[in-house]
Design a protein around this motif. Sequence first.
Motif, PDB file in Angstrom:
ATOM      1  N   LYS A  59      10.432  32.509 -45.517  1.00  0.00           N
ATOM      2  CA  LYS A  59      10.754  33.334 -44.072  1.00  0.00           C
ATOM      3  C   LYS A  59      10.085  32.284 -42.908  1.00  0.00           C
ATOM      4  O   LYS A  59       9.716  31.122 -43.825  1.00  0.00           O
ATOM      5  CB  LYS A  59      10.067  35.031 -44.266  1.00  0.00           C
ATOM      6  N   ASN A  60       9.909  32.666 -41.816  1.00  0.00           N
ATOM      7  CA  ASN A  60      10.005  31.848 -41.284  1.00  0.00           C
ATOM      8  C   ASN A  60      10.140  30.695 -40.480  1.00  0.00           C
ATOM      9  O   ASN A  60       9.671  29.740 -39.728  1.00  0.00           O
ATOM     10  CB  ASN A  60       7.910  31.380 -41.052  1.00  0.00           C
ATOM     11  N   LEU A  61      11.287  30.735 -40.894  1.00  0.00           N
ATOM     12  CA  LEU A  61      12.218  29.753 -40.438  1.00  0.00           C
ATOM     13  C   LEU A  61      12.069  29.085 -38.885  1.00  0.00           C
ATOM     14  O   LEU A  61      13.015  30.607 -38.315  1.00  0.00           O
ATOM     15  CB  LEU A  61      13.299  29.527 -41.490  1.00  0.00           C
ATOM     16  N   PRO A  62      12.981  27.770 -38.699  1.00  0.00           N
ATOM     17  CA  PRO A  62      13.244  28.325 -37.007  1.00  0.00           C
ATOM     18  C   PRO A  62      14.952  29.184 -37.128  1.00  0.00           C
ATOM     19  O   PRO A  62      15.774  28.454 -38.131  1.00  0.00           O
ATOM     20  CB  PRO A  62      12.835  27.080 -37.354  1.00  0.00           C
ATOM     21  N   LEU A  63      14.500  29.172 -35.820  1.00  0.00           N
ATOM     22  CA  LEU A  63      15.616  29.760 -35.852  1.00  0.00           C
ATOM     23  C   LEU A  63      17.408  29.529 -35.867  1.00  0.00           C
ATOM     24  O   LEU A  63      18.411  30.133 -35.552  1.00  0.00           O
ATOM     25  CB  LEU A  63      15.818  31.615 -34.957  1.00  0.00           C
ATOM     26  N   ASP A  64      17.063  28.227 -35.075  1.00  0.00           N
ATOM     27  CA  ASP A  64      18.497  26.648 -35.302  1.00  0.00           C
ATOM     28  C   ASP A  64      18.062  26.659 -36.253  1.00  0.00           C
ATOM     29  O   ASP A  64      19.716  25.392 -36.482  1.00  0.00           O
ATOM     30  CB  ASP A  64      17.833  26.429 -33.953  1.00  0.00           C
ATOM     31  N   PHE A  65      17.769  26.613 -37.126  1.00  0.00           N
ATOM     32  CA  PHE A  65      18.330  26.166 -39.024  1.00  0.00           C
ATOM     33  C   PHE A  65      19.391  26.717 -39.323  1.00  0.00           C
ATOM     34  O   PHE A  65      19.755  27.496 -39.363  1.00  0.00           O
ATOM     35  CB  PHE A  65      17.311  26.564 -39.786  1.00  0.00           C
TER      36      PHE A  65
ATOM     37  N   GLN B  51      22.400  26.092 -42.872  1.00  0.00           N
ATOM     38  CA  GLN B  51      21.688  26.242 -44.713  1.00  0.00           C
ATOM     39  C   GLN B  51      21.649  24.823 -45.098  1.00  0.00           C
ATOM     40  O   GLN B  51      21.085  24.522 -45.610  1.00  0.00           O
ATOM     41  CB  GLN B  51      23.843  26.248 -44.803  1.00  0.00           C
ATOM     42  N   ASP B  52      22.796  23.910 -44.466  1.00  0.00           N
ATOM     43  CA  ASP B  52      21.967  22.009 -44.548  1.00  0.00           C
ATOM     44  C   ASP B  52      20.559  21.827 -44.189  1.00  0.00           C
ATOM     45  O   ASP B  52      19.915  21.323 -44.667  1.00  0.00           O
ATOM     46  CB  ASP B  52      23.253  21.551 -44.270  1.00  0.00           C
ATOM     47  N   ASN B  53      20.326  22.544 -43.406  1.00  0.00           N
ATOM     48  CA  ASN B  53      18.967  21.882 -42.969  1.00  0.00           C
ATOM     49  C   ASN B  53      17.850  22.131 -43.425  1.00  0.00           C
ATOM     50  O   ASN B  53      16.835  21.047 -44.140  1.00  0.00           O
ATOM     51  CB  ASN B  53      19.001  22.470 -41.415  1.00  0.00           C
ATOM     52  N   VAL B  54      18.335  23.662 -44.260  1.00  0.00           N
ATOM     53  CA  VAL B  54      17.385  24.746 -45.684  1.00  0.00           C
ATOM     54  C   VAL B  54      16.883  23.561 -46.663  1.00  0.00           C
ATOM     55  O   VAL B  54      16.386  23.043 -47.046  1.00  0.00           O
ATOM     56  CB  VAL B  54      18.086  25.722 -45.613  1.00  0.00           C
ATOM     57  N   ILE B  55      18.209  22.852 -46.905  1.00  0.00           N
ATOM     58  CA  ILE B  55      18.437  21.854 -48.104  1.00  0.00           C
ATOM     59  C   ILE B  55      18.331  20.623 -48.337  1.00  0.00           C
ATOM     60  O   ILE B  55      17.625  20.418 -48.756  1.00  0.00           O
ATOM     61  CB  ILE B  55      19.977  21.962 -48.507  1.00  0.00           C
ATOM     62  N   ASN B  56      17.862  20.045 -46.531  1.00  0.00           N
ATOM     63  CA  ASN B  56      17.270  18.893 -46.879  1.00  0.00           C
ATOM     64  C   ASN B  56      16.115  18.878 -46.696  1.00  0.00           C
ATOM     65  O   ASN B  56      15.531  17.919 -46.833  1.00  0.00           O
ATOM     66  CB  ASN B  56      17.801  18.535 -45.339  1.00  0.00           C
ATOM     67  N   LEU B  57      15.585  20.248 -46.514  1.00  0.00           N
ATOM     68  CA  LEU B  57      13.790  20.250 -47.402  1.00  0.00           C
ATOM     69  C   LEU B  57      13.845  19.852 -48.049  1.00  0.00           C
ATOM     70  O   LEU B  57      12.516  19.673 -48.666  1.00  0.00           O
ATOM     71  CB  LEU B  57      13.138  21.695 -46.311  1.00  0.00           C
ATOM     72  N   LEU B  58      14.513  20.616 -48.818  1.00  0.00           N
ATOM     73  CA  LEU B  58      14.135  20.332 -50.759  1.00  0.00           C
ATOM     74  C   LEU B  58      14.355  18.700 -51.117  1.00  0.00           C
ATOM     75  O   LEU B  58      13.922  18.715 -52.430  1.00  0.00           O
ATOM     76  CB  LEU B  58      14.562  21.473 -50.919  1.00  0.00           C
TER      77      LEU B  58
END
Length: 868
Positions: free
Chosen positions: A601-607, A609-616
């Motif tokens: 949670k607390n993800l930026p609202l413009d994130f 799925q690819d943005n989240v996966i790229n963090l990992l």
Amino acid sequence: MCQLFLQIVLNFYIYAQMDITYQYSNGENKTNENYILTLWFKLLFYFSFLIILDKIQNKLRQINYNQIYVFNTGLQSSRQIQEIVIPEDKLKGKLKELHAKLPQDKLLQLYHSTVEQYYYFGIAQQFAEYILKESTLTRKQGEIAIEKILSNYCNDFFRSHLLFSLFIDFEKKHLQIAANDKDKNIIQNQILNIYHRALKIPNSNLREFWSQYEKLQINEQEKQKQLSIFNKTILLHDDLGAFERRFRQALLKNDRQQIQEQIDQISIMLTQKKIDVNKAINYFNIALFSDSSEIEFISQLYWQFAQSNTNINDQKKILGKIIKLRQPTYLLFQKYLKILEIIQNDKQKNQNDQEQFQIDLNDVEQTQLRFLSLLKTQEDRFNIQLNYVQYLSRSYLSQFHSIESEWKQQFQQLIRDQYQQFQNKQQQNSYKGQAYIIQAKVENILFNNKEDALKYFEKGLQLFSKEAQNWKDYIICINQSPFQSIQDRDKIRQIYKKAFENTKDDKITLLQDWLTFEQLFGDVAELEKVEQKQQKLLLNSEEQQSQDEELEEEQEQDDEEDQVQENINVEEDKEVQNKIIKDKQEEFKLFVDSSKTIFVKNLPLDFTQDNVINLLGPKSGVLECRIVLNKKQESKGFAYIDFEDEQAAQKGAALLNQKVIQGKVLVAQQSKPPKVYNNDEVTLYVSNLPFKLDEDKLKEEFLHLKEVRIIKNEKGESRGYGYLEFEDEKSMDIAFSKLKGNPYIQGRKVFVQFCKSLDKMKEQQSLNVIVMKNLPFKIRETDIKQLFDGMTITEIAIPKEKDGRPRGFAFVEFDNKKDFKTALSMDGIEYKQRKITILKSDRKLTHQQQETQEVLNTNSDFKKLFSV
């Protein structure tokens, strides 16, 4: 070698005589014939060792550039691909060590191949410096070498000026030692030509090159012409310099989205004619040999570009580079062979270059060995070796009329040796059997060697007997000679019988061939037996077809229902029904295996799925990311991420927890599995509940309730559906009837159904089965395996017509969820000019019994067949 041998013989003879004399003088072994014999055996062994050593030394002297990544590195073939491609610094050092060890021509060849196969600018610069310093090189040799370097590296914006400067220094060195004015004029003109070339290509030293050229050029007319060229180049200078800087930064950041944007910009610049194809290739080479972790992604884009914008020779070079860095697959090797054969065939039409052909053969062999060292599955390894030996057979035929008779014999022996190695490398009998059968066909058709062909057919069919076509080819090979006796006919009949018993595919056409044989050469009794077999087989085929039709109808029904339960009234509000389906699917996702899922949670609202996966990162084991959306389809700022296993989920949660993104501190933890009911025989599933309804108020609506659970979201709010567990089945039936008769709670219409068995739900969710529709009617299992190359398939079912032809659809089961989801994402792929539909199937495939590895173990008559 002969002189050395004679010297050794003489030394051994003198030593033996002296030793015997010494023993005689001391009264020991006056006639020691055994001792002399032992000495001669030692001599023979020593000489053999010298021969072997000499061959090894000759082999090292003949090292070619195709073996650069293996030579003197001590690398093991079992290491990962990133370790097998030698890093630039290490390779640079190895080449420098070879300056004093290799003959000059071999060293030049080695450098040439390195700058061609890699994109290592440091090695290119080292090569140019070696040429500049080496006094024994002629000017022509040096110019050819530097020209080779520039052709590969002149488009590097920030570094190519170093190579141009070294080229100019090389020519100036020879200008100083020029023997006459004519030679001096030639060299001076060459220096001017190097400047002309440098002024056409945007590079970081462009203005300095113009300043040097302006002082050197005395022809004003030519100077004005080059000034015009310089002015055109300088217009692009700043833009291309800025772009290359952004491009390299995107590679350093390992940001896939930024890399994609920069590569898209390359295509735009190419269309606008700001750059040419060679400049675009240079950008891709920089990316491919960078330290980016997105090499797999880059190589895919590079190959797409190459297919659309380059000729076949450039495609070969590009694919050769990609193969060095990308995780190898069977299809990648197959693609490489096709390109190589096209080039070979084109060359063959124009010229007979036998030396180049042998180099290509060696290149393919080394590539094959490298692939074999990295591929893990036995099936992939088998396909690689099969493609290689098939390539050799085709190459022999294409070169048949042009190669010399002596080389033709060597080529035949090479093919036979490779087939022998192919057979020896197979551990499973089925693969070994296929290898024998393939060699049998080559011996029969390509080399016209019927005797060996029959021998290999017999070996192969004893190990791999399930394909009818192999039996047909074996019978055709036998029938090339006329019958000599009635025993010949009986032998073929016995072969037909064995073929029918062991064949797993196309029994009907095999039986038809057998029937034709009996009609021509058999007797009435045998003919009648075959006709009875045919009738029985056709009846079984009709029954199987009927079952397949039922299977297809059920599957279509399942697709249409899309997991909606039978008891849902199909005439009720469709919007509510869709919500039920969505809720059930979300519920399934929660309990299938929550230990492999994390909540963020607390993800930026413009994130995205690819943005989240790229963090990992690319090797984090992520399977899927689901960002939770509101009614407006906007992000709520939290997401669920599924991983391959629990350990990967734990690492992912640890990596993201407390990570600061755009000023927000992320919170990440493993998702806790909600409670589910195993006692589903007395449980109802109720959906479309009022969102303000809680468990206590819901209990008031029913009697004899044991437990109530309303599913809630992360904020503790009702998700509008839940489970009602009753004390007994009778109480559940009464409640079900009540809700069917009056489906309203607090004024909201609800929907009820019997709770599906948890085991069935888990089983259904764990199935990794797809259904493929609109397939070609000649589809085979091998075609489907090639389509899903790199994925692990456990079972394939292709329903067939009466005559054994596929019916145009198939079921495929995968070993893991990752491959299953990848296959689903291929929905709509085009295959042989057909658009293939790929859907999830709830059909559980019945695995075929494991086939007998070796027919000889289960059928003692089989061996007798081949000795008839």
